[in-house]
Design a protein around this motif. Structure first.
Motif, PDB file in Angstrom:
ATOM      1  N   LEU A   1      43.607  33.933  58.229  1.00 45.93           N
ATOM      2  CA  LEU A   1      43.560  34.675  56.970  1.00 45.93           C
ATOM      3  C   LEU A   1      42.566  35.828  57.062  1.00 45.93           C
ATOM      4  N   ALA A   2      42.946  36.957  56.522  1.00 47.68           N
ATOM      5  CA  ALA A   2      42.058  38.119  56.514  1.00 47.68           C
ATOM      6  C   ALA A   2      41.258  38.212  55.227  1.00 47.68           C
ATOM      7  N   ARG A   3      41.707  37.515  54.180  1.00 45.02           N
ATOM      8  CA  ARG A   3      41.061  37.641  52.875  1.00 45.02           C
ATOM      9  C   ARG A   3      41.150  36.304  52.145  1.00 45.02           C
ATOM     10  N   LEU A   4      40.098  35.980  51.420  1.00 41.57           N
ATOM     11  CA  LEU A   4      40.047  34.728  50.672  1.00 41.57           C
ATOM     12  C   LEU A   4      39.475  35.006  49.295  1.00 41.57           C
ATOM     13  N   TYR A   5      40.193  34.564  48.257  1.00 41.54           N
ATOM     14  CA  TYR A   5      39.781  34.821  46.877  1.00 41.54           C
ATOM     15  C   TYR A   5      39.127  33.570  46.272  1.00 41.54           C
ATOM     16  N   PHE A   6      37.904  33.739  45.796  1.00 45.32           N
ATOM     17  CA  PHE A   6      37.199  32.667  45.094  1.00 45.32           C
ATOM     18  C   PHE A   6      37.463  32.830  43.598  1.00 45.32           C
ATOM     19  N   LEU A   7      37.848  31.732  42.949  1.00 42.74           N
ATOM     20  CA  LEU A   7      38.318  31.791  41.570  1.00 42.74           C
ATOM     21  C   LEU A   7      37.174  31.589  40.579  1.00 42.74           C
ATOM     22  N   ALA A   8      37.150  32.437  39.551  1.00 47.43           N
ATOM     23  CA  ALA A   8      36.164  32.308  38.475  1.00 47.43           C
ATOM     24  C   ALA A   8      36.431  31.001  37.699  1.00 47.43           C
ATOM     25  N   ARG A   9      35.414  30.440  36.986  1.00 45.73           N
ATOM     26  CA  ARG A   9      34.014  30.822  36.997  1.00 45.73           C
ATOM     27  C   ARG A   9      33.244  30.071  38.075  1.00 45.73           C
ATOM     28  N   GLU A  10      33.707  28.860  38.384  1.00 43.08           N
ATOM     29  CA  GLU A  10      32.972  28.042  39.343  1.00 43.08           C
ATOM     30  C   GLU A  10      32.846  28.727  40.700  1.00 43.08           C
TER      31      GLU A  10
ATOM     32  N   ALA B   1      49.785  42.412  36.847  1.00 40.44           N
ATOM     33  CA  ALA B   1      49.178  43.735  37.037  1.00 40.44           C
ATOM     34  C   ALA B   1      47.746  43.588  37.546  1.00 40.44           C
ATOM     35  N   TYR B   2      47.001  42.620  37.019  1.00 44.81           N
ATOM     36  CA  TYR B   2      45.624  42.406  37.469  1.00 44.81           C
ATOM     37  C   TYR B   2      45.603  41.938  38.925  1.00 44.81           C
ATOM     38  N   LEU B   3      46.451  40.966  39.275  1.00 44.57           N
ATOM     39  CA  LEU B   3      46.476  40.453  40.642  1.00 44.57           C
ATOM     40  C   LEU B   3      46.872  41.542  41.637  1.00 44.57           C
ATOM     41  N   GLU B   4      47.829  42.370  41.264  1.00 45.72           N
ATOM     42  CA  GLU B   4      48.231  43.464  42.143  1.00 45.72           C
ATOM     43  C   GLU B   4      47.097  44.471  42.309  1.00 45.72           C
ATOM     44  N   GLN B   5      46.414  44.762  41.218  1.00 46.38           N
ATOM     45  CA  GLN B   5      45.278  45.689  41.240  1.00 46.38           C
ATOM     46  C   GLN B   5      44.179  45.191  42.178  1.00 46.38           C
ATOM     47  N   GLU B   6      43.995  43.871  42.237  1.00 46.09           N
ATOM     48  CA  GLU B   6      42.943  43.279  43.066  1.00 46.09           C
ATOM     49  C   GLU B   6      43.396  43.016  44.501  1.00 46.09           C
ATOM     50  N   GLY B   7      44.615  43.437  44.844  1.00 48.76           N
ATOM     51  CA  GLY B   7      45.106  43.261  46.207  1.00 48.76           C
ATOM     52  C   GLY B   7      45.570  41.863  46.526  1.00 48.76           C
ATOM     53  N   ALA B   8      45.731  41.031  45.504  1.00 48.40           N
ATOM     54  CA  ALA B   8      46.078  39.627  45.735  1.00 48.40           C
ATOM     55  C   ALA B   8      47.548  39.419  46.055  1.00 48.40           C
ATOM     56  N   LEU B   9      48.381  40.440  45.871  1.00 46.12           N
ATOM     57  CA  LEU B   9      49.819  40.301  46.104  1.00 46.12           C
ATOM     58  C   LEU B   9      50.286  41.089  47.321  1.00 46.12           C
ATOM     59  N   GLU B  10      49.351  41.483  48.168  1.00 52.57           N
ATOM     60  CA  GLU B  10      49.706  42.342  49.298  1.00 52.57           C
ATOM     61  C   GLU B  10      50.386  41.590  50.438  1.00 52.57           C
ATOM     62  N   GLY B  11      50.142  40.298  50.556  1.00 50.13           N
ATOM     63  CA  GLY B  11      50.729  39.520  51.641  1.00 50.13           C
ATOM     64  C   GLY B  11      51.664  38.453  51.125  1.00 50.13           C
ATOM     65  N   PRO B  12      52.277  37.712  52.035  1.00 52.11           N
ATOM     66  CA  PRO B  12      53.197  36.650  51.604  1.00 52.11           C
ATOM     67  C   PRO B  12      52.498  35.430  51.035  1.00 52.11           C
ATOM     68  N   VAL B  13      51.173  35.301  51.301  1.00 51.78           N
ATOM     69  CA  VAL B  13      50.426  34.132  50.827  1.00 51.78           C
ATOM     70  C   VAL B  13      49.114  34.589  50.193  1.00 51.78           C
ATOM     71  N   LEU B  14      48.828  34.071  49.010  1.00 52.45           N
ATOM     72  CA  LEU B  14      47.542  34.277  48.350  1.00 52.45           C
ATOM     73  C   LEU B  14      46.673  33.061  48.637  1.00 52.45           C
TER      74      LEU B  14
ATOM     75  N   GLY C   1      57.718  36.506  45.307  1.00 48.25           N
ATOM     76  CA  GLY C   1      57.825  36.107  46.706  1.00 48.25           C
ATOM     77  C   GLY C   1      56.495  35.815  47.369  1.00 48.25           C
ATOM     78  N   VAL C   2      55.485  35.486  46.574  1.00 49.48           N
ATOM     79  CA  VAL C   2      54.150  35.183  47.098  1.00 49.48           C
ATOM     80  C   VAL C   2      53.853  33.702  46.898  1.00 49.48           C
ATOM     81  N   ASP C   3      53.491  33.023  47.973  1.00 47.95           N
ATOM     82  CA  ASP C   3      53.104  31.619  47.878  1.00 47.95           C
ATOM     83  C   ASP C   3      51.582  31.533  47.739  1.00 47.95           C
ATOM     84  N   VAL C   4      51.065  30.357  47.435  1.00 46.80           N
ATOM     85  CA  VAL C   4      49.634  30.149  47.244  1.00 46.80           C
ATOM     86  C   VAL C   4      49.174  28.986  48.110  1.00 46.80           C
ATOM     87  N   THR C   5      48.061  29.175  48.811  1.00 47.70           N
ATOM     88  CA  THR C   5      47.424  28.094  49.548  1.00 47.70           C
ATOM     89  C   THR C   5      45.975  28.001  49.083  1.00 47.70           C
ATOM     90  N   GLY C   6      45.417  26.790  49.068  1.00 44.73           N
ATOM     91  CA  GLY C   6      44.083  26.624  48.494  1.00 44.73           C
ATOM     92  C   GLY C   6      43.127  25.823  49.352  1.00 44.73           C
TER      93      GLY C   6
END
Length: 646
Positions: free
Chosen positions: A274-283, A403-416, A439-444
């Motif tokens: 993975l090239a990018r990892l998103y940490f979810l608010a608030r925790e 729109a927010y997720l796209e703005q933050e680059g979260a939809l650029e790849g096949p997996v968030l 067409g975007v999957d999610v892994t956590g």
């Protein structure tokens, strides 16, 4: 007679070691200079020979302490590794000089004294050469004459080094004020000589840090550095008196636990490519800040912070949820006030009542809903008018969220890829359902997942540092304790400085999160986060490696287990004084009294407290008077209290 000279001990006063125990440093030295991949036997043999050489130097010359040069003159030249003693000596000097950090409060005190024209000297039992000690002290901001055991052959413990200082400085005993941490060498001995003393114990290891060290013989450099990092995080400056206990808790428990989790997460994500990892608010706020410190050291992916909440991720599908899926609204430990419950659905009580055309006075009250009130709320939410209202809000929520997720680059790849504390995977499922159309999957990657978590079919791929396996847990183990105290972990460990994300709105051409009220306890949140970051920064500075990760994991597991199972009174008081993130958060603990003991024996409830099922029993006991703590150690009463608080 006025004091003319102030003297300070060097180690554990002016400087804190990055290896808590001196022998741990010798093992680190052995790993650095021995050829090949050195075996454990080789490491032990090198340290044994080095210590024997020091003992021989003292005995041969009749000294209380022998300088490092004299020690290596007696290190065998015909050693098993063909090691040059001069090379070993220079390597030890280099490691010592670079394995310390200044203690900021003491540095400020020393500079203040010098600024006032006072004379300051340093007295140490170190066997390092004088020039190396001066270089070490000056590099960390301390200026002044140094009197050392290595240069003089005399020690503080015997009093001989103090006598030498008095003679060299032309002082009477009462004209010297000595500051140090050792009750014998820095307090009792100089006082017996008439020297004034200022005993400073903040650099002394806490009982929790000492406990961690006792789990291993003094041949564990990585563990030693982990404990040293806790001490350095505590000592970074002088905390407000009311926050001192919280800082100690954050340094000793919170920091190693969260650092271990984030290091594991970054490593797992890097292995997955993975090239990018998103940490979810608030925790995820403190986790994201930690990742920014650790990612360069572990070659991890780029860490980013994604503003959102379960309510946000669920909002696009609200109209289709059934009653069971609404259960997250009133999760244990969270507010049941109607306005708080409905805010998670982007609704107000007035909106809902108008949409359904019914009356429910309890919904307009500020009082929490009981079980009957919750059942009534579910009934209203299932009404056709409520569903139409939710459908309209859901469509707008979906548009803004994407729109927010796209703005933050979260939809650029096949997996968030996301990271969070975890627990049930409800958040990941909600994200996955919304993103499926794109067409975007999610892994956590998660700290922990409970036994009632969703599966891969519903939520998608996931990994967790801790997974609840109730049938396999041993009483008293971390597995048996961790998942009973989710609210405690979120309140103490992952506090954030911004309000809950209620939704999104367009502003100035961008989509921004709509935040709830600013959380309570800003000073406490800042204290926890900054202490955690100071811990991680210290570990990175002292050298990150595979042994760091394993030692960190071991430290984290034992620290968390001990904290949950048998917290120290100071730790419990720190938690008791911690305000909730939100105004209506319920207390985590309270001190127990005679009425609680009586109620436990008789099977009733404590007057004025009602049900105590949500409280942290072990913390309640630790925060109670000593006689309560003593009684609670009796198996029968302990079992009764556990039953009552469960």
């Amino acid at each position: 007679m006025s004091a003319l000279v102030h003297s300070f001990a060097v180690f554990d006063t002016c400087l804190a070691r990055l290896y808590v125990r001196p022998t741990d440093l010798l093992f680190a030295l052995a790993a650095r200079i021995l050829p090949g991949p050195a075996s454990r036997e080789d490491l032990h043999e090198f340290v044994r020979l080095r210590l024997l050489a020091e003992e021989k130097a003292r005995k041969d010359l009749g000294l209380e302490a022998a300088g490092l040069g004299l020690v290596y003159e007696r290190f065998p030249k015909a050693n098993p590794w063909g090691l040059d003693p001069d090379l070993a000596q220079s390597s030890e000097l280099d490691l010592c000089v670079h394995s310390v950090s200044p203690v900021p409060p003491v540095l400020r005190q020393v500079r203040r004294l010098i600024g006032q024209g006072e004379r300051v000297v340093y007295i140490t039992d170190s066997i390092l050469p004088g020039p190396a000690l001066r270089r070490m002290m000056e590099a960390n901001g301390f200026a002044g004459e140094i009197y050392s055991a290595g240069e003089t052959g005399k020690t503080k413990a015997s009093g001989q080094l103090f006598s030498l200082v008095l003679a060299a400085e032309g002082l009477e005993a009462g004209q010297l004020v000595h500051t140090g941490p050792d009750s014998a060498a820095d307090y009792k001995r100089p006082r017996s000589m008439g020297i004034k003393t200022d005993f400073r114990s903040e650099a002394v290891l806490t009982s929790h840090e000492q406990h961690l060290l006792r789990l291993h013989r003094d041949c564990a450099p990585a563990l030693s550095r982990s404990v040293a990092a806790s001490r350095l995080a505590r000592l970074r400056d002088e905390p407000e008196a009311k926050l001192a206990g919280l800082r100690a808790l954050a340094a000793d428990v919170v920091a190693p636990v969260l650092t271990a989790f984030v290091a594991w997460t970054l490593d797992e994500a890097a292995r997955a490519g993975l090239a990018r990892l998103y940490f979810l608010a608030r925790e995820g706020q403190v986790l994201h800040r930690l990742a920014q410190v650790l990612s360069p050291a572990v070659n991890g992916p780029e860490p980013r912070y994604l503003m959102g909440s379960l309510a946000c991720w669920m909002a696009p599908g609200l109209a289709g949820l059934d009653r069971e899926e609404f259960s997250w609204l009133a999760a244990a430990g969270q507010s049941r006030r109607p306005v708080d419950l409905l805010a998670k659905l982007s609704l107000t009580p007035e909106e809902l009542l108008q949409a359904v055309g019914r009356s429910m006075p309890a919904l307009l009250s500020d009082h929490p809903l009981d079980d009957a009130g919750l059942a009534g709320l579910w009934t209203l939410l299932e009404d056709g008018g409520a569903r139409r209202l939710l459908a309209g809000k859901a469509a707008l929520a979906r548009e803004l969220m994407l729109a927010y997720l796209e703005q933050e680059g979260a939809l650029e790849g096949p997996v968030l890829a996301v990271a969070d504390m975890g627990w049930t995977l409800t958040t990941q499922r909600a994200l996955r359902e919304v993103l499926a159309a794109r067409g975007v999957d999610v892994t956590g990657y998660y700290f922990g997942l409970t036994g009632v978590r969703l599966g891969r079919m519903e939520a998608g791929a996931h990994r967790a540092l801790f997974i609840e396996r109730a049938a396999q847990s041993v009483p008293g183990s971390l597995d048996s304790l961790l998942f009973k105290h989710v609210a405690l972990l979120e309140r103490v460990f992952t506090r954030a400085d911004h309000g809950r994300v209620l939704g999104y709105e367009r502003k100035g051409g961008t989509v921004v999160p709509v935040l709830g009220p600013t959380p309570q306890g800003a000073a406490q949140t800042r204290e926890v986060q900054e202490t955690v970051l100071a811990y991680a920064e210290s570990l990175v500075r002292s050298g990150w490696g595979e042994d760091t990760v394993s030692a960190l994991r071991e430290t984290a597991v034992e620290s968390l287990r001990r904290f949950l199972a048998s917290p120290e009174p100071g730790q419990a008081r720190a938690v008791a004084g911690l305000p909730g993130q939100d105004e209506r958060d319920l207390p985590l603990l309270r001190g127990l009294g005679i009425l609680d003991v009586a109620a436990a024996w008789l099977g009733g409830s404590t007057p004025g407290h009602g049900g105590d099922g949500g409280l942290w029993l072990e913390g309640c006991v630790a925060a109670s008077p000593g006689w309560i703590r003593s009684l609670a150690r009796r198996p029968r009463l302990a079992a009764l209290l556990r039953s009552r608080f469960s």
